[in-house]
Motif scaffolding. Structure first.
Motif, short mmCIF file in Angstrom:
data_model
loop_
_atom_site.label_atom_id
_atom_site.label_comp_id
_atom_site.label_asym_id
_atom_site.label_seq_id
_atom_site.Cartn_x
_atom_site.Cartn_y
_atom_site.Cartn_z
N ALA A 1 -7.49 -65.24 10.10
CA ALA A 1 -7.45 -63.98 9.36
C ALA A 1 -5.99 -63.59 9.13
O ALA A 1 -5.11 -63.96 9.91
CB ALA A 1 -8.17 -62.88 10.13
N VAL A 2 -5.74 -62.87 8.06
CA VAL A 2 -4.41 -62.37 7.77
C VAL A 2 -4.50 -60.87 7.53
O VAL A 2 -5.57 -60.33 7.20
CB VAL A 2 -3.78 -63.06 6.54
CG1 VAL A 2 -3.59 -64.54 6.78
CG2 VAL A 2 -4.64 -62.82 5.29
N GLY A 3 -3.37 -60.19 7.72
CA GLY A 3 -3.35 -58.75 7.52
C GLY A 3 -1.95 -58.29 7.13
O GLY A 3 -0.96 -58.97 7.40
N ALA A 4 -1.89 -57.14 6.49
CA ALA A 4 -0.60 -56.58 6.08
C ALA A 4 -0.71 -55.07 6.05
O ALA A 4 -1.80 -54.51 5.84
CB ALA A 4 -0.19 -57.11 4.71
N GLU A 5 0.42 -54.41 6.26
CA GLU A 5 0.48 -52.96 6.18
C GLU A 5 1.82 -52.55 5.59
O GLU A 5 2.87 -53.06 5.99
CB GLU A 5 0.32 -52.33 7.57
CG GLU A 5 0.35 -50.80 7.56
CD GLU A 5 0.29 -50.21 8.95
OE1 GLU A 5 -0.68 -49.47 9.23
OE2 GLU A 5 1.20 -50.48 9.76
N VAL A 6 1.79 -51.65 4.64
CA VAL A 6 3.01 -51.10 4.05
C VAL A 6 2.95 -49.59 4.18
O VAL A 6 1.93 -48.97 3.90
CB VAL A 6 3.18 -51.54 2.57
CG1 VAL A 6 2.00 -51.11 1.72
CG2 VAL A 6 4.48 -51.00 2.01
#
Length: 274
Positions: A195-200
């Protein structure tokens, strides 16, 4: 996916867990034991540099009532009593900390197929009242999170959030700090093992942006690998191994790629359960 939109705290939770959960630079040891009568006793010790803090939590369960009593090295006694489903979908939580006589709080949580509500009020003459509510389904959800100080008559917290969930993707958008901070997060299952994730996050008052990207991979059924990096140059990685059922060994490290000379921060966590 489960039914209903859940509580407000679940908006963006999958991405937060992937990017931040289990990362640490301290040394942590947790051991849980169970008495013949079913009482669970959990002892936790954390070494932060030269400082060592510890606590002991005792949990008792009877029918739908759970009582947690925690004592820490600061001589604080925290008691939490949870009544699960006195009515369908409802949960009641009473908590208080001694010697702070103003810490008492009552919380009600209600889950419905199209709503999730949590409200709490302090047991003082001029309490702080918290309310969060989510409307929608397990696919689309829109919610708000508020705190009101009855003593000053001010809202101390005013947040709003939106989430979209599919079988392999969760996206969320939240407006925090009374409209000063905007955050967007993304969680995607790219394969059964990865799984991959990102937050800005963008702050309107300082015009600063923070971008964090991470990934998680199940090396085998008992071992998880995680890594993340942000636009400030901080890179972290961890390995978590379940060496026996419910017992985990986690090793994590962090390095500032813009200043390698600072060295690497290494964290270690060991959790033991019978």
């Amino acid at each position: 996916m489960g039914k209903g939109p859940g509580l407000y705290t679940e908006i963006g939770k999958k991405a937060r867990d992937l990017l931040y959960k289990d990362y640490q630079s301290d040394h942590k040891f947790t051991i849980t034991t169970y008495s013949p009568t079913g009482v669970a006793i959990t002892s936790t010790g954390i070494k932060k540099g030269d400082l060592f803090v510890a606590d002991v939590n005792t949990q008792l369960k009877k029918n739908n009532i759970t009582t947690d009593i925690k004592v820490d090295t600061g001589s604080n006694l925290l008691t939490t009593i949870t009544v699960d489903e006195p009515a369908p979908g409802l949960k009641t939580i009473l908590s208080f900390r001694l010697p702070d006589q103003r810490s008492g709080k009552v919380e009600l949580q209600y889950l419905h197929d199209y709503a999730g509500i949590s409200t709490s009020v302090g047991l003082t003459a001029n309490p702080i009242v918290n309310f969060s509510g989510v409307l929608g389904t397990n696919v689309l959800a829109l919610g708000t999170d508020l705190s009101f100080d009855s003593k000053t008559g001010d809202f101390t917290k005013c947040n709003a959030g939106f989430s979209f969930t599919s079988d392999d993707l969760i996206a969320s958008l939240t407006l925090n700090d009374k409209g000063d901070s905007l955050s967007a997060s993304y969680y995607h299952i790219v394969s059964p093992l990865t799984a991959v994730g990102a937050e800005v996050t963008h702050s309107f008052s300082t015009n600063e942006k923070t971008l964090t990207f991470g990934t998680q991979h199940s090396w085998d059924p008992l071992t998880v690998l995680k890594a993340k990096v942000n636009n400030c140059g901080n890179a972290s990685a961890l390995v978590q191994h379940e060496w026996r059922p419910k017992s985990f060994l986690t090793v994590s490290g962090e390095v500032d790629t813009k200043d390698i000379g600072k060295g690497t921060k290494v964290g270690l966590a060991l959790a033991l359960k019978p």
